[in-house]
Design an enzyme around this catalytic site. Sequence first.
Site, PDB file in Angstrom:
ATOM      1  CG  HIS A  34      -1.848  -1.121   1.371  1.00  9.80           C
ATOM      2  ND1 HIS A  34      -1.733  -2.077   2.343  1.00  9.80           N
ATOM      3  CD2 HIS A  34      -2.952  -1.452   0.655  1.00  9.80           C
ATOM      4  CE1 HIS A  34      -2.720  -2.955   2.227  1.00  9.80           C
ATOM      5  NE2 HIS A  34      -3.471  -2.606   1.211  1.00  9.80           N
ATOM      6  CD  GLN A 145       2.541  -6.911 -12.321  1.00  5.38           C
ATOM      7  OE1 GLN A 145       3.413  -6.074 -12.498  1.00  5.38           O
ATOM      8  NE2 GLN A 145       2.729  -8.206 -12.570  1.00  5.38           N
ATOM      9  CB  VAL A 173       5.751  -4.288  -2.399  1.00  6.39           C
ATOM     10  CG1 VAL A 173       6.807  -4.286  -1.300  1.00  6.39           C
ATOM     11  CG2 VAL A 173       5.698  -2.939  -3.102  1.00  6.39           C
TER      12      VAL A 173
HETATM   13  P1  AMP Z   1      -6.236  -4.120  -0.578  1.00  7.06           P
HETATM   14  O1  AMP Z   1      -6.156  -3.305   0.674  1.00  7.06           O
HETATM   15  O2  AMP Z   1      -5.737  -5.513  -0.440  1.00  7.06           O
HETATM   16  O3  AMP Z   1      -7.591  -4.013  -1.250  1.00  7.06           O
HETATM   17  O4  AMP Z   1      -5.226  -3.433  -1.587  1.00  7.06           O
HETATM   18  C1  AMP Z   1      -5.304  -2.072  -1.901  1.00  7.06           C
HETATM   19  C2  AMP Z   1      -4.398  -1.794  -3.077  1.00  7.06           C
HETATM   20  O5  AMP Z   1      -3.064  -2.154  -2.749  1.00  7.06           O
HETATM   21  C3  AMP Z   1      -4.785  -2.614  -4.333  1.00  7.06           C
HETATM   22  O6  AMP Z   1      -4.639  -1.803  -5.480  1.00  7.06           O
HETATM   23  C4  AMP Z   1      -3.769  -3.718  -4.306  1.00  7.06           C
HETATM   24  O7  AMP Z   1      -3.499  -4.248  -5.593  1.00  7.06           O
HETATM   25  C5  AMP Z   1      -2.551  -3.010  -3.751  1.00  7.06           C
HETATM   26  N1  AMP Z   1      -1.609  -3.991  -3.191  1.00  7.06           N
HETATM   27  C6  AMP Z   1      -1.898  -4.987  -2.312  1.00  7.06           C
HETATM   28  N2  AMP Z   1      -0.787  -5.717  -2.068  1.00  7.06           N
HETATM   29  C7  AMP Z   1       0.207  -5.180  -2.821  1.00  7.06           C
HETATM   30  C8  AMP Z   1       1.578  -5.497  -3.013  1.00  7.06           C
HETATM   31  N3  AMP Z   1       2.151  -6.504  -2.389  1.00  7.06           N
HETATM   32  N4  AMP Z   1       2.289  -4.725  -3.865  1.00  7.06           N
HETATM   33  C9  AMP Z   1       1.717  -3.683  -4.516  1.00  7.06           C
HETATM   34  N5  AMP Z   1       0.427  -3.333  -4.370  1.00  7.06           N
HETATM   35  C10 AMP Z   1      -0.330  -4.065  -3.539  1.00  7.06           C
END
Ligand code: AMP
Length: 277
Positions: A34, A145, A173
């Site tokens: 995030h 991604q 990440v």
């Molecule tokens: P979430 O809180 O899981 O809904 O994720 C919020 C945003 O963070 C979404 O656009 C996810 O794709 C991104 N995200 C989650 N994990 C990662 C990661 N490991 N690397 C990059 N972006 C991430």
Amino acid sequence: MEIIKTIVDFRKVRLSLTEPVGLVPTMGYLHEGHMSLIRQAKMDNSSVVVSIFVNPMQFGADEDLDRYPRNMERDLSQLQKEGVDAVFVPSTAEMYPIHFSSRVEVDNITQRLEGASRPEHFRGVTTVIAKLFNIIQPTRAYFGQKDIQQAIVICKMVADLNMNLIIITLPTVREPDGLALSSRNSYLNRRERKAARVLYQSLMLAKKLWQEGERDAKTLHWEMVRLIRKEPLAAIDYISIADTKTLMEREEVKLPTLVSLAVKIGKTRLIDNVILE
Ligand code: AMP
């Protein structure tokens, strides 16, 4: 940093934000994945808004909505440190008042991969993201991604419905051993955490075979299956080798190709992907 719970209050704060405005939508329990989106949003824009909302509409009936990890206090202190301008933290009733009855739906690409395993999922995602875009009115919105199909579906929604903003997708990440950071990693016990490395290992195996000249998608698929089956705690939900735009399965690996998978480690369902390009 403004912490805003209602749409009416957000609209007032929105008037004071300097353009351009970057939005990072999240479900909270923030990690470095995030933060990478937030840092890029800070670089590209004059103001940054982060939303934290665990969206019930995108969870299936038998999924982990109730136990999805939450830690609002820690999230807010991390966002404060990053210099975020405003955090939008609506309640479920604020986003979906009684008699809420509209949905935003993208066809075709939402039926494959994650959509095949989680039939209602993307309708929940596109509905909530369309609402957040309407409330927050960002110039740019940032997605990872890690959830590549989500990013592709949102780009399609924005293009089809002429939404006036730019979608930016940033790299996944990872932990030092390759595991993609995810709020759901917190469900894993020590043995499962070790077993979870198999997702990235299988993606790297596909990449290596492709680099060595393998072009048959079935062979890549089968070699990934063989590797994952060696891990007793892992159960494959799907492995896909697909076109990066249509998400149709490929027979021959042409560039660019999306290799993605969902694997259950114990009770925890994890996803990951790489693009061969
Ligand atoms: P979430 O809180 O899981 O809904 O994720 C919020 C945003 O963070 C979404 O656009 C996810 O794709 C991104 N995200 C989650 N994990 C990662 C990661 N490991 N690397 C990059 N972006 C991430």
